[in-house]
Motif scaffolding. Sequence first.
Motif, short mmCIF file in Angstrom:
data_model
loop_
_atom_site.label_atom_id
_atom_site.label_comp_id
_atom_site.label_asym_id
_atom_site.label_seq_id
_atom_site.Cartn_x
_atom_site.Cartn_y
_atom_site.Cartn_z
N UNK A 94 0.13 9.94 7.18
CA UNK A 94 -0.95 10.21 7.94
C UNK A 94 -0.52 9.95 9.49
N UNK A 95 -0.92 11.02 10.42
CA UNK A 95 -0.83 11.17 11.77
C UNK A 95 -1.75 10.61 12.43
N UNK A 96 -2.08 9.25 12.82
CA UNK A 96 -3.44 9.10 13.31
C UNK A 96 -3.48 9.20 14.85
N UNK A 97 -4.63 9.15 15.32
CA UNK A 97 -4.94 9.05 16.97
C UNK A 97 -5.28 7.68 17.00
N UNK A 98 -4.32 6.75 17.44
CA UNK A 98 -4.51 5.30 17.57
C UNK A 98 -5.64 4.99 19.03
N UNK A 143 0.26 7.20 15.29
CA UNK A 143 0.89 6.23 14.33
C UNK A 143 1.12 7.16 12.94
N UNK A 201 1.80 6.56 9.18
CA UNK A 201 1.93 5.64 8.06
C UNK A 201 1.52 6.23 6.55
N UNK A 202 2.03 5.42 5.57
CA UNK A 202 1.75 5.78 4.20
C UNK A 202 0.22 5.58 3.66
N UNK A 217 -8.19 16.11 18.42
CA UNK A 217 -6.70 16.14 18.26
C UNK A 217 -6.55 16.46 16.59
N UNK A 218 -5.51 17.39 16.37
CA UNK A 218 -5.30 17.73 14.98
C UNK A 218 -3.76 17.70 14.74
N UNK A 219 -3.44 17.08 13.37
CA UNK A 219 -2.08 16.86 13.24
C UNK A 219 -1.66 17.26 11.70
N UNK A 257 4.72 1.94 7.96
CA UNK A 257 4.95 3.03 8.88
C UNK A 257 6.47 3.71 8.74
#
Lengths: 133, 125
Positions: A93-97, A109, A111-112, A82-84, A118
């Motif tokens: 940051x768009x993480x892949x939970x 998710x 968040x800063x 996954x890339x964002x 969030x």
Amino acid sequence: MASQLKVDTITGVTTAGSISVTGEGNSTTTNLQQGLVKMWMQIDQSSFGVLDSLNVSSASDDGTGLFTVTRSNNMNNSNYGVATAVMSDRVGILGSNGNTYTTSQNNFTNNDSRDASYHDPSRNGIILTGDLA
Amino acid sequence: MASELRVNTLKDAAGNNSIATSFVASGSAKAWVNINMATGANVDSFNIASITDDGSGTFDATYTTAQATANYVICTAGDDNTGGNSDLVTIIGAPTNQAQLGTWRSAAGRVDTTKACASIHGDLA
């Protein structure tokens, strides 16, 4: 000579799911199926809506900074990438939970990086590469 | 029987949705990778020959077939870790033969994240 091919489905001869395409430098080949993005989407977390997408059946708002994406066609396994990218005036940051990283769904998710709070940015881009089922 | 098709444009059978084959070649990812940095495992990938651990939070993903120039694009994502301490995957370097990547955790510095993903787009050599 210029040419045009009209077709709905392209299938490999030796292996149905494997077609070689000559690279831009004319000296190597790349695998067509492996290189294709299997899902992409632009999502607005602020008003919460999918602005445009491929292979996305639904997205659900799971609270501030959190959302879940469900695919129309599943991946073959959960080893895909996954890339964002996030458009935000903060360092998002768009993480892949890791809680949901399955063949059919992902949690994301936003968040800063400075304080881990969030956020709901209005534009988030996501692409997914790997093997379709 | 193996075959080679030379064509400039693809359309569906109704003659709609035209796309030049140059978009197929240029628009496809030229490499992608999903790495578990904690174990050093290449979980899955395309056009990646090897993974090198350069120390905590840094690694190199070397391509099987190199990129034509160093002007290609790397898109990344890291693991959220559930608790808000997201892992950001950053680009340290991008020569034609490999993606040099690092991972940074919110307010914690470099870490070996369990899920570091990258997708590479551009021109193959």
